[in-house]
Design an enzyme around this catalytic site. Structure first.
Site, PDB file in Angstrom:
ATOM      1  N   GLY A 213       0.998  -1.119  -0.018  1.00 36.53           N
ATOM      2  CA  GLY A 213      -0.088  -0.107  -0.015  1.00 36.53           C
ATOM      3  C   GLY A 213       0.613   1.224   0.103  1.00 36.53           C
ATOM      4  O   GLY A 213       0.363   2.416   0.237  1.00 36.53           O
ATOM      5  N   SER A 214       2.005   1.047  -0.366  1.00 35.91           N
ATOM      6  CA  SER A 214       2.854   2.333  -0.432  1.00 35.91           C
ATOM      7  C   SER A 214       2.483   3.288  -1.424  1.00 35.91           C
ATOM      8  O   SER A 214       2.382   4.696  -1.271  1.00 35.91           O
ATOM      9  CB  SER A 214       4.343   2.125  -0.427  1.00 35.91           C
ATOM     10  N   ASN A 215       2.154   2.807  -2.622  1.00 34.46           N
ATOM     11  CA  ASN A 215       1.480   3.749  -3.462  1.00 34.46           C
ATOM     12  C   ASN A 215       0.250   4.256  -3.168  1.00 34.46           C
ATOM     13  O   ASN A 215       0.023   5.423  -3.637  1.00 34.46           O
ATOM     14  CB  ASN A 215       1.430   3.102  -4.945  1.00 34.46           C
TER      15      ASN A 215
ATOM     16  N   ARG B 231      -3.687  -9.120 -10.205  1.00 32.24           N
ATOM     17  CA  ARG B 231      -4.639  -9.819 -11.114  1.00 32.24           C
ATOM     18  C   ARG B 231      -5.071  -9.020 -12.236  1.00 32.24           C
ATOM     19  O   ARG B 231      -4.974  -7.777 -12.185  1.00 32.24           O
ATOM     20  CB  ARG B 231      -5.925 -10.089 -10.027  1.00 32.24           C
TER      21      ARG B 231
ATOM     22  N   ASN C  47      -2.662   1.552 -14.707  1.00 30.08           N
ATOM     23  CA  ASN C  47      -2.073   1.128 -14.142  1.00 30.08           C
ATOM     24  C   ASN C  47      -0.642   1.321 -13.816  1.00 30.08           C
ATOM     25  O   ASN C  47      -0.118   2.019 -14.638  1.00 30.08           O
ATOM     26  CB  ASN C  47      -2.109  -0.454 -14.797  1.00 30.08           C
TER      27      ASN C  47
ATOM     28  N   HIS D 161       3.352   0.075 -13.422  1.00 29.69           N
ATOM     29  CA  HIS D 161       4.081  -1.234 -13.376  1.00 29.69           C
ATOM     30  C   HIS D 161       5.766  -0.776 -13.060  1.00 29.69           C
ATOM     31  O   HIS D 161       6.283   0.069 -13.578  1.00 29.69           O
ATOM     32  CB  HIS D 161       4.009  -1.773 -14.774  1.00 29.69           C
TER      33      HIS D 161
HETATM   34  C1  GAR Z   1       4.511  -1.535  -7.079  1.00 29.23           C
HETATM   35  O1  GAR Z   1       5.742  -1.550  -7.021  1.00 29.23           O
HETATM   36  C2  GAR Z   1       3.670  -1.562  -8.266  1.00 29.23           C
HETATM   37  O2  GAR Z   1       4.443  -1.178  -9.439  1.00 29.23           O
HETATM   38  C3  GAR Z   1       3.676  -3.228  -8.605  1.00 29.23           C
HETATM   39  O3  GAR Z   1       3.147  -3.691  -7.040  1.00 29.23           O
HETATM   40  C4  GAR Z   1       4.095  -2.598  -6.254  1.00 29.23           C
HETATM   41  C5  GAR Z   1       2.918  -2.416  -5.275  1.00 29.23           C
HETATM   42  O4  GAR Z   1       3.437  -1.815  -4.036  1.00 29.23           O
HETATM   43  N1  GAR Z   1       2.768  -3.679  -9.342  1.00 29.23           N
HETATM   44  C6  GAR Z   1       3.140  -4.527 -10.312  1.00 29.23           C
HETATM   45  O5  GAR Z   1       3.936  -5.231 -10.277  1.00 29.23           O
HETATM   46  C7  GAR Z   1       1.846  -4.801 -11.270  1.00 29.23           C
HETATM   47  N2  GAR Z   1       2.344  -5.690 -12.298  1.00 29.23           N
HETATM   48  P1  GAR Z   1       2.649  -1.146  -2.750  1.00 29.23           P
HETATM   49  O6  GAR Z   1       1.557  -2.009  -2.713  1.00 29.23           O
HETATM   50  O7  GAR Z   1       3.747  -0.707  -1.628  1.00 29.23           O
HETATM   51  O8  GAR Z   1       1.934   0.256  -3.671  1.00 29.23           O
END
Ligand code: GAR
Length: 203
Positions: A11-13, A84, A100, A102
């Site tokens: 959940g940092s983003n 997903r 999204n 990535h």
């Molecule tokens: C992020 O680094 C995002 O780019 C990646 O999951 C992480 C979630 O971090 N997403 C993918 O790999 C999608 N294919 P977060 O939960 O700390 O935000």
């Protein structure tokens, strides 16, 4: 617009988006007991957990997701650690209003484990991509990218941290740009109302 953040991990983003002030009205997680749900609670954002194992088939899961989003009058989706693929029925409803994040420079290293794939491949540069979601897997029209160096002495964790640092700066600004109509999808083309230098100047 009313945004839903779709999450499934740390959940940092999500936290970066909420700190920045993105209008997130709902958080949906496909996993229970993840930190992203604590972030939602901390910022008093309603959160729902939909567990794939509670549904017999993928379409039923995504139909439940769509019902929830529509019941909450959600206009736009920001995926942030939601690991997903979305069903075409959901994508069709949110085309041009679903983004999204990535952790690689698409079209290199799509799918899961992108940071690790790039690291093991020995790239000198990798990065972050934000794109509109289409029916493919990590194939949608690219809105913005940030290039991130990988140094020789980096551990995988060093690289992951550097990428996340850039994600936290870039993603909320792109969500804002989509939210305010500064950038939009026109067919398969990404159209900016002003020069793209806007994002360079602000990021
Ligand atoms: C992020 O680094 C995002 O780019 C990646 O999951 C992480 C979630 O971090 N997403 C993918 O790999 C999608 N294919 P977060 O939960 O700390 O935000």
């Amino acid at each position: 617009m009313k945004w839903a953040a779709l999450v499934g991990g740390y959940g940092s983003n999500l936290e970066a988006m909420l700190e920045y002030g993105n209008p997130v009205h709902l958080v949906v997680s496909h996993k229970a007991n993840v930190r992203a749900l604590e972030v939602a609670e901390k910022y008093h954002i309603p959160a729902a957990v939909l567990l794939p194992k509670d549904f017999r088939v993928r379409e039923a899961f995504d139909q439940a997701l769509l019902n929830l989003l529509q019941r909450e009058n959600i206009d736009a989706l920001a995926l942030a650690g939601y690991l997903r693929w979305l069903d075409p029925a959901v994508i069709a409803q949110y085309r041009g209003r679903a983004v999204n994040l990535h952790p690689a420079l698409l079209p290199s290293f799509p799918g899961l484990g992108a940071v690790e794939q790039a690291y093991r491949h020995g790239v000198f540069w990798t990065g972050v991509t934000v794109h509109f979601i289409d029916d493919g897997h990590d194939t949608g029209p690219i809105i913005a990218q940030a290039a991130v160096p990988r140094y020789r002495e980096d551990t995988l964790e060093d690289l992951r941290e550097r990428i996340q640092h850039h994600e936290h700066r870039l993603y909320p600004r792109i969500v804002e740009a989509v939210d305010t109509g500064l950038v939009r999808l026109d067919g398969q083309n990404v159209v900016w109302e002003e020069s793209k230098s806007w994002i360079n100047g602000h990021y």
